[in-house]
Design an enzyme around this catalytic site. Structure first.
Site, short mmCIF file in Angstrom:
data_model
loop_
_atom_site.label_atom_id
_atom_site.label_comp_id
_atom_site.label_asym_id
_atom_site.label_seq_id
_atom_site.Cartn_x
_atom_site.Cartn_y
_atom_site.Cartn_z
N LYS A 138 -13.46 11.28 68.30
CA LYS A 138 -13.29 10.24 67.27
C LYS A 138 -11.87 9.66 67.26
O LYS A 138 -11.70 8.44 67.21
CB LYS A 138 -13.62 10.80 65.88
CG LYS A 138 -15.09 11.08 65.64
CD LYS A 138 -15.36 11.48 64.22
CE LYS A 138 -14.63 12.73 63.80
NZ LYS A 138 -15.00 13.92 64.58
N THR A 139 -10.85 10.52 67.29
CA THR A 139 -9.47 10.02 67.24
C THR A 139 -9.14 9.25 68.51
O THR A 139 -8.47 8.20 68.46
CB THR A 139 -8.48 11.18 67.04
OG1 THR A 139 -8.84 11.92 65.86
CG2 THR A 139 -7.06 10.65 66.86
N LYS A 152 -8.23 7.58 57.12
CA LYS A 152 -8.97 8.82 57.37
C LYS A 152 -9.08 9.55 56.03
O LYS A 152 -8.15 10.26 55.64
CB LYS A 152 -8.26 9.68 58.42
CG LYS A 152 -9.07 10.93 58.83
CD LYS A 152 -8.41 11.64 60.00
CE LYS A 152 -9.12 12.95 60.35
NZ LYS A 152 -10.48 12.74 60.87
N VAL A 169 -15.81 15.39 69.71
CA VAL A 169 -16.51 14.48 70.61
C VAL A 169 -15.62 13.30 70.97
O VAL A 169 -15.90 12.59 71.93
CB VAL A 169 -17.85 14.01 69.98
CG1 VAL A 169 -18.54 12.95 70.82
CG2 VAL A 169 -18.79 15.21 69.79
N GLU A 217 -11.76 6.67 60.13
CA GLU A 217 -12.16 7.83 60.94
C GLU A 217 -12.85 8.88 60.07
O GLU A 217 -12.30 9.32 59.06
CB GLU A 217 -10.96 8.45 61.64
CG GLU A 217 -11.34 9.61 62.55
CD GLU A 217 -10.16 10.18 63.33
OE1 GLU A 217 -10.36 11.19 64.03
OE2 GLU A 217 -9.04 9.63 63.23
N GLY A 218 -14.02 9.29 60.48
CA GLY A 218 -14.76 10.30 59.75
C GLY A 218 -14.27 11.70 60.05
O GLY A 218 -13.26 11.90 60.74
N THR A 277 -9.11 17.99 57.82
CA THR A 277 -9.10 19.44 57.58
C THR A 277 -8.32 20.12 58.70
O THR A 277 -8.00 19.52 59.72
CB THR A 277 -10.53 19.99 57.50
OG1 THR A 277 -11.19 19.80 58.75
CG2 THR A 277 -11.34 19.27 56.41
#
Length: 210
Positions: free
Chosen positions: A24-25, A46, A22, A122-123, A50
């Site tokens: 985030k980065t 972060k 979506v 960051e998630g 993954t």
């Protein structure tokens, strides 16, 4: 909306989203540059990345940017992305036999904050992505005592995704703002989704305006 410099001093901003891919980065980059333009020393964290093959791509790109904006942030990639997993999946699955140490993550955050005025965290994926069986990304926001920045999409279905994510944040009493990322279905967004969003919310914020 980016506020004045003093608002962000000694704060952590946790960038999350309604789902994966979506933005985030991309949001982290925009916020880092905007905050640095206020004269703030920016940091980055972060906890999980993954889908890592040779190196954490998102984490490495962000660390490079943050070091340009704040040269005193002299950490390496293993400091800012402590948990790196090969499988592109939720941390709960990707970690396999690895035990996640949350005290370790809190200590990492504390050290990173010593070299910055504001820390961007960051998630991984969306708010309800699992880390443990009963611990999710949304719980990490609370654990880190961070303000949530929710990134929502512009594609068909964004109304549902946005409202559900906001409901989850409110249920946990997490302070948040949300920003719409006009990146997908943006040509039809104004006709398909904007009419409701404009009527439902008193103000809309767009990621591209940060």
């Amino acid at each position: 909306m980016i506020k004045d410099k003093n608002y962000y001093l000694n704060k952590s901003l946790f960038i999350s989203a309604t789902n994966t891919d979506v933005g985030k980065t991309y949001a982290c980059k925009r916020f880092a540059k905007a905050l640095a333009s206020l004269g703030l020393k920016v940091g980055y964290f972060k906890p999980f990345e993954t889908g890592v093959i040779n190196k954490p791509i998102d984490g490495s790109n962000m660390l490079e940017l943050v070091k340009q904006l704040n040269p005193s942030f002299d950490f390496n990639i293993n400091d800012v992305v402590p948990y790196q997993f090969t499988l592109p999946a939720a941390p709960y699955v990707a970690k396999k036999q690895t035990q996640i140490d949350f005290d370790f993550l809190l200590e990492k955050k504390k050290k990173l904050m010593q070299k910055c005025d504001v820390l961007i965290i960051e998630g991984a994926g969306g708010l309800m992505v699992p880390i443990q069986k009963d611990i999710f990304i949304i719980d990490l926001i609370k654990m880190f005592d961070a303000k949530a920045i929710l990134i929502t999409p512009s594609k068909l279905g964004c109304i549902n995704d946005t409202l559900l994510s906001i409901q989850a944040l409110k249920a946990k009493n997490i302070d948040f703002e949300f920003y719409i990322n006009l990146y997908e279905d943006k040509d039809s967004f104004e006709e398909v989704s904007l009419p409701f969003l404009k009527d439902y919310f008193t103000q809309l914020q767009y990621l591209q305006e940060v």
